[in-house]
Design a protein around this motif. Structure first.
Motif, mmCIF file in Angstrom:
data_model
loop_
_atom_site.group_PDB
_atom_site.id
_atom_site.type_symbol
_atom_site.label_atom_id
_atom_site.label_comp_id
_atom_site.label_asym_id
_atom_site.label_seq_id
_atom_site.Cartn_x
_atom_site.Cartn_y
_atom_site.Cartn_z
ATOM 1 N N ASP A 61 15.484 11.334 5.327
ATOM 2 C CA ASP A 61 14.887 12.352 6.188
ATOM 3 C C ASP A 61 13.708 13.071 5.548
ATOM 4 O O ASP A 61 13.020 13.855 6.225
ATOM 5 C CB ASP A 61 15.947 13.403 6.571
ATOM 6 N N ARG A 62 13.467 12.850 4.267
ATOM 7 C CA ARG A 62 12.358 13.522 3.581
ATOM 8 C C ARG A 62 11.443 12.486 2.932
ATOM 9 O O ARG A 62 11.412 12.344 1.711
ATOM 10 C CB ARG A 62 12.895 14.501 2.543
ATOM 11 N N PRO A 63 10.692 11.744 3.751
ATOM 12 C CA PRO A 63 9.844 10.690 3.189
ATOM 13 C C PRO A 63 8.700 11.265 2.373
ATOM 14 O O PRO A 63 8.131 12.309 2.714
ATOM 15 C CB PRO A 63 9.322 9.965 4.436
ATOM 16 N N ALA A 64 8.391 10.593 1.285
ATOM 17 C CA ALA A 64 7.272 10.975 0.423
ATOM 18 C C ALA A 64 6.236 9.864 0.439
ATOM 19 O O ALA A 64 6.549 8.704 0.708
ATOM 20 C CB ALA A 64 7.762 11.213 -1.004
ATOM 21 N N GLN A 65 4.995 10.226 0.171
ATOM 22 C CA GLN A 65 3.948 9.195 0.092
ATOM 23 C C GLN A 65 4.059 8.512 -1.261
ATOM 24 O O GLN A 65 3.761 9.089 -2.298
ATOM 25 C CB GLN A 65 2.551 9.804 0.256
ATOM 26 N N ARG A 66 4.481 7.260 -1.252
ATOM 27 C CA ARG A 66 4.688 6.511 -2.495
ATOM 28 C C ARG A 66 3.749 5.314 -2.608
ATOM 29 O O ARG A 66 3.661 4.705 -3.675
ATOM 30 C CB ARG A 66 6.145 6.048 -2.585
ATOM 31 N N ILE A 67 3.091 4.964 -1.509
ATOM 32 C CA ILE A 67 2.134 3.867 -1.514
ATOM 33 C C ILE A 67 0.764 4.431 -1.151
ATOM 34 O O ILE A 67 0.642 5.295 -0.284
ATOM 35 C CB ILE A 67 2.562 2.775 -0.516
ATOM 36 N N HIS A 68 -0.247 3.953 -1.830
ATOM 37 C CA HIS A 68 -1.600 4.458 -1.613
ATOM 38 C C HIS A 68 -2.050 4.297 -0.158
ATOM 39 O O HIS A 68 -1.708 3.301 0.488
ATOM 40 C CB HIS A 68 -2.594 3.690 -2.497
ATOM 41 N N PRO A 69 -2.827 5.232 0.351
ATOM 42 C CA PRO A 69 -3.485 5.004 1.637
ATOM 43 C C PRO A 69 -4.395 3.794 1.520
ATOM 44 O O PRO A 69 -4.964 3.529 0.447
ATOM 45 C CB PRO A 69 -4.286 6.295 1.865
ATOM 46 N N GLN A 70 -4.525 3.039 2.598
ATOM 47 C CA GLN A 70 -5.221 1.756 2.541
ATOM 48 C C GLN A 70 -6.360 1.708 3.551
ATOM 49 O O GLN A 70 -6.237 2.214 4.668
ATOM 50 C CB GLN A 70 -4.236 0.610 2.796
ATOM 51 N N ILE A 71 -7.455 1.063 3.172
ATOM 52 C CA ILE A 71 -8.643 0.925 4.017
ATOM 53 C C ILE A 71 -8.513 -0.342 4.847
ATOM 54 O O ILE A 71 -8.217 -1.416 4.312
ATOM 55 C CB ILE A 71 -9.914 0.850 3.150
ATOM 56 N N ASP A 72 -8.729 -0.234 6.156
ATOM 57 C CA ASP A 72 -8.653 -1.437 6.986
ATOM 58 C C ASP A 72 -10.018 -2.117 7.052
ATOM 59 O O ASP A 72 -11.050 -1.564 6.662
ATOM 60 C CB ASP A 72 -8.107 -1.133 8.378
ATOM 61 N N VAL A 73 -10.012 -3.354 7.548
ATOM 62 C CA VAL A 73 -11.228 -4.170 7.502
ATOM 63 C C VAL A 73 -12.320 -3.586 8.395
ATOM 64 O O VAL A 73 -13.514 -3.652 8.050
ATOM 65 C CB VAL A 73 -10.896 -5.632 7.884
ATOM 66 N N ARG A 74 -11.973 -2.997 9.528
ATOM 67 C CA ARG A 74 -12.988 -2.401 10.400
ATOM 68 C C ARG A 74 -13.685 -1.227 9.693
ATOM 69 O O ARG A 74 -14.914 -1.098 9.739
ATOM 70 C CB ARG A 74 -12.355 -1.938 11.705
ATOM 71 N N SER A 75 -12.903 -0.387 9.046
ATOM 72 C CA SER A 75 -13.485 0.739 8.319
ATOM 73 C C SER A 75 -14.347 0.273 7.158
ATOM 74 O O SER A 75 -15.334 0.927 6.807
ATOM 75 C CB SER A 75 -12.376 1.656 7.801
ATOM 76 N N ALA A 76 -13.968 -0.848 6.540
ATOM 77 C CA ALA A 76 -14.719 -1.366 5.397
ATOM 78 C C ALA A 76 -16.166 -1.655 5.781
ATOM 79 O O ALA A 76 -17.106 -1.275 5.065
ATOM 80 C CB ALA A 76 -14.047 -2.626 4.861
ATOM 81 N N GLY A 77 -16.370 -2.336 6.907
ATOM 82 C CA GLY A 77 -17.738 -2.605 7.349
ATOM 83 C C GLY A 77 -18.508 -1.337 7.657
ATOM 84 O O GLY A 77 -19.696 -1.216 7.333
ATOM 85 N N ASP A 78 -17.831 -0.364 8.264
ATOM 86 C CA ASP A 78 -18.485 0.915 8.563
ATOM 87 C C ASP A 78 -18.891 1.640 7.284
ATOM 88 O O ASP A 78 -19.941 2.285 7.230
ATOM 89 C CB ASP A 78 -17.550 1.800 9.384
#
Length: 288
Positions: free
Chosen positions: A158-175
């Protein structure tokens, strides 16, 4: 405008230095990405002279480029990796130690996923390229590690923590390349699936390749019971042979420093271009 501090650069450097001791046993993602970058570079019809390799835990990219007659400089966020390759240690949050227009080719392999100011770093790369110089980038992007992500959420309950890095998607990469002022930006994805007997094998590989989390706001450690729940959840995703196939999505990007000799951009939405096609002209592609 201040840039959010998502990653701890000093911690990232320590993670990479720790991985330097036994990287070859865990560096399959780097090898796959680097091989794909070299294959794509083969499609480029122009000649390069001076290259920069950013992210060099092995000699793979420098050796391949020198074999083609290029002068190569190396930089890495990990001081141990940089020293082993005769290069310089860098922090992408600080100015790069290279003069404007130093290179006509930059390969950035496996570091962009943990940079706080991605647009700012790409601008720095553009500035140290010569006009009509080429940038190739590869990094672990969105859609990666779904099995581990689900397992850790199960462990946290019930108390999730951010344990994996935020990730860039391919559409955002081109932008991002466009925002940084690159011409003819293209991005696509190389997908890999890797089998593991258990979650420990996966986390051992991540630490061994320098990919352990380096978040500025570190999550609390998993309790013993939470870890057990996560390991059970991970194992539930196994195939009939007992191995869990985890997915890695490697985002590849290319862009050219603008030059008057390059073709003018076509009307937005009038054509689609693959990464391989964009590279073939050596910065000179026909109008759509």
């Amino acid at each position: 405008m201040s840039v959010p501090r998502i990653f701890d650069m000093a911690l990232r450097a320590r993670r990479r230095d720790r991985a330097a001791r036994n990287f070859d046993a865990h560096g399959f993602l780097y090898e796959a990405a680097a091989e794909e970058m070299l294959d794509r570079l083969m499609d480029v019809s122009r000649t390069f002279r001076d290259a920069l390799v950013i992210g060099a835990p092995t000699d793979m990219l420098p050796i391949a480029l020198r074999a083609r007659g290029l002068t190569v400089q190396v930089a890495d966020p990990g001081p141990a990796f940089a020293a082993a390759r005769g290069g310089v240690a860098i922090s992408e949050d600080e100015p790069l130690p290279f003069a404007p227009g130093s290179f006509d080719l930059i390969l950035c392999c496996g570091t962009l996923e943990s940079v706080n100011d991605v647009p700012g770093f790409l601008v720095q790369l553009r500035e140290i390229l010569r006009p009509d110089g080429l940038l190739l980038v590869a990094f672990v992007g969105a859609g990666s590690l779904p099995g581990l992500r689900a397992a850790l959420l199960e462990g946290d309950g019930d108390r999730p923590a951010q344990r994996i890095h935020p990730q860039i998607d391919v559409r955002s990469a081109g932008d991002l390349l466009s925002r940084a002022g690159f011409a003819m930006p293209v991005a696509d994805v190389q997908s890999l699936r890797v089998g593991y007997e258990n979650m420990t094998g996966l986390t051992t590989d991540l630490r061994g390749m320098g990919g352990a989390q380096c978040l500025a706001s570190a999550p609390p450690p998993l309790t013993r019971s939470a870890l057990l729940r996560a390991m059970i959840r991970f194992a539930e995703g196994a195939d009939p042979d007992g191995r869990v196939r985890e997915r890695f999505e490697i985002v590849h990007m290319s862009g050219w420093r603008p030059d008057p000799s390059q073709p003018k951009a076509a009307r937005r939405g009038s054509a689609t271009v693959s990464l391989a096609d964009a590279l073939k002209g050596g910065g000179k592609t026909p109008d759509a």
